[in-house]
Motif scaffolding. Structure first.
Motif, PDB file in Angstrom:
ATOM      1  N   LYS A  74     -13.383   1.786  -5.484  1.00 31.08           N
ATOM      2  CA  LYS A  74     -12.787   0.454  -5.391  1.00 31.08           C
ATOM      3  C   LYS A  74     -11.786   0.455  -4.248  1.00 31.08           C
ATOM      4  O   LYS A  74     -10.873   1.282  -4.200  1.00 31.08           O
ATOM      5  CB  LYS A  74     -12.099   0.064  -6.699  1.00 31.08           C
ATOM      6  N   LEU A  75     -12.002  -0.467  -3.306  1.00 33.68           N
ATOM      7  CA  LEU A  75     -11.125  -0.598  -2.140  1.00 33.68           C
ATOM      8  C   LEU A  75     -10.392  -1.924  -2.181  1.00 33.68           C
ATOM      9  O   LEU A  75     -10.951  -2.947  -2.586  1.00 33.68           O
ATOM     10  CB  LEU A  75     -11.947  -0.544  -0.852  1.00 33.68           C
ATOM     11  N   ALA A  76      -9.151  -1.895  -1.744  1.00 32.85           N
ATOM     12  CA  ALA A  76      -8.344  -3.103  -1.623  1.00 32.85           C
ATOM     13  C   ALA A  76      -8.173  -3.407  -0.141  1.00 32.85           C
ATOM     14  O   ALA A  76      -7.983  -2.502   0.665  1.00 32.85           O
ATOM     15  CB  ALA A  76      -6.979  -2.885  -2.273  1.00 32.85           C
ATOM     16  N   TYR A  77      -8.256  -4.688   0.207  1.00 32.63           N
ATOM     17  CA  TYR A  77      -8.041  -5.129   1.583  1.00 32.63           C
ATOM     18  C   TYR A  77      -6.743  -5.914   1.618  1.00 32.63           C
ATOM     19  O   TYR A  77      -6.609  -6.932   0.951  1.00 32.63           O
ATOM     20  CB  TYR A  77      -9.225  -5.973   2.069  1.00 32.63           C
ATOM     21  N   VAL A  78      -5.792  -5.408   2.406  1.00 30.77           N
ATOM     22  CA  VAL A  78      -4.450  -5.988   2.491  1.00 30.77           C
ATOM     23  C   VAL A  78      -4.226  -6.496   3.897  1.00 30.77           C
ATOM     24  O   VAL A  78      -4.440  -5.766   4.872  1.00 30.77           O
ATOM     25  CB  VAL A  78      -3.369  -4.936   2.137  1.00 30.77           C
ATOM     26  N   ASP A  85       0.873  -1.168   0.000  1.00 29.30           N
ATOM     27  CA  ASP A  85       0.000   0.000   0.000  1.00 29.30           C
ATOM     28  C   ASP A  85       0.909   1.215   0.000  1.00 29.30           C
ATOM     29  O   ASP A  85       1.592   1.472   0.995  1.00 29.30           O
ATOM     30  CB  ASP A  85      -0.909  -0.012   1.234  1.00 29.30           C
ATOM     31  N   ILE A  86       0.953   1.955  -1.095  1.00 28.23           N
ATOM     32  CA  ILE A  86       1.888   3.078  -1.178  1.00 28.23           C
ATOM     33  C   ILE A  86       1.523   4.215  -0.217  1.00 28.23           C
ATOM     34  O   ILE A  86       2.383   4.997   0.157  1.00 28.23           O
ATOM     35  CB  ILE A  86       2.042   3.606  -2.619  1.00 28.23           C
ATOM     36  N   ALA A  87       0.273   4.282   0.215  1.00 27.61           N
ATOM     37  CA  ALA A  87      -0.136   5.338   1.154  1.00 27.61           C
ATOM     38  C   ALA A  87       0.437   5.112   2.552  1.00 27.61           C
ATOM     39  O   ALA A  87       0.898   6.049   3.205  1.00 27.61           O
ATOM     40  CB  ALA A  87      -1.655   5.428   1.224  1.00 27.61           C
ATOM     41  N   SER A 125      -7.816  -1.403   4.768  1.00 30.40           N
ATOM     42  CA  SER A 125      -8.396  -1.106   3.463  1.00 30.40           C
ATOM     43  C   SER A 125      -7.745   0.163   2.944  1.00 30.40           C
ATOM     44  O   SER A 125      -7.361   1.049   3.719  1.00 30.40           O
ATOM     45  CB  SER A 125      -9.906  -0.939   3.568  1.00 30.40           C
ATOM     46  N   THR A 126      -7.613   0.229   1.634  1.00 24.81           N
ATOM     47  CA  THR A 126      -7.022   1.396   0.980  1.00 24.81           C
ATOM     48  C   THR A 126      -7.590   1.492  -0.422  1.00 24.81           C
ATOM     49  O   THR A 126      -8.159   0.526  -0.928  1.00 24.81           O
ATOM     50  CB  THR A 126      -5.480   1.283   0.953  1.00 24.81           C
ATOM     51  N   ALA A 127      -7.433   2.631  -1.045  1.00 26.87           N
ATOM     52  CA  ALA A 127      -7.871   2.794  -2.428  1.00 26.87           C
ATOM     53  C   ALA A 127      -7.117   1.809  -3.311  1.00 26.87           C
ATOM     54  O   ALA A 127      -5.897   1.616  -3.137  1.00 26.87           O
ATOM     55  CB  ALA A 127      -7.634   4.215  -2.904  1.00 26.87           C
ATOM     56  N   LEU A 128      -7.792   1.204  -4.237  1.00 29.97           N
ATOM     57  CA  LEU A 128      -7.152   0.238  -5.127  1.00 29.97           C
ATOM     58  C   LEU A 128      -5.986   0.878  -5.879  1.00 29.97           C
ATOM     59  O   LEU A 128      -4.972   0.229  -6.120  1.00 29.97           O
ATOM     60  CB  LEU A 128      -8.172  -0.337  -6.117  1.00 29.97           C
ATOM     61  N   ALA A 129      -6.092   2.145  -6.202  1.00 28.27           N
ATOM     62  CA  ALA A 129      -5.014   2.841  -6.906  1.00 28.27           C
ATOM     63  C   ALA A 129      -3.721   2.901  -6.086  1.00 28.27           C
ATOM     64  O   ALA A 129      -2.637   3.136  -6.643  1.00 28.27           O
ATOM     65  CB  ALA A 129      -5.462   4.253  -7.278  1.00 28.27           C
TER      66      ALA A 129
END
Length: 73
Positions: free
Chosen positions: A51-55, A23-25, A64-68
């Motif tokens: 769109k959210l990504a769960y890592v 997650d770059i954020a 969760s974070t933005a997919l981008a």
């Protein structure tokens, strides 16, 4: 006649599912567990989906974070 009930989220297929990502954020590295398209609308008149990504990190904690924000490592 029944109107379709909007779903608050739906899963989205993604090439990096179950792969190691960053997650770059936040800088967190872990496994991409899911990608979802989520309705974050503030009114029923205007839809707004993200769109959210769960890592899942090595500690087992999931964020969760933005997919981008996701990149393969």
């Amino acid at each position: 006649m029944h109107e379709a009930v909007p779903r608050p989220f739906e899963e989205v297929p993604h090439a990096l599912l179950r792969k190691r990502v960053r997650d770059i954020a936040s800088g967190l590295e872990g496994e991409l567990m899911a990608v979802v398209r989520k309705d974050v609308s503030d009114t029923p008149v205007r839809e707004h989906w993200v769109k959210l990504a769960y890592v899942r990190g090595t500690s087992g904690r999931e964020i969760s974070t933005a997919l981008a924000n996701i990149e393969a490592v």
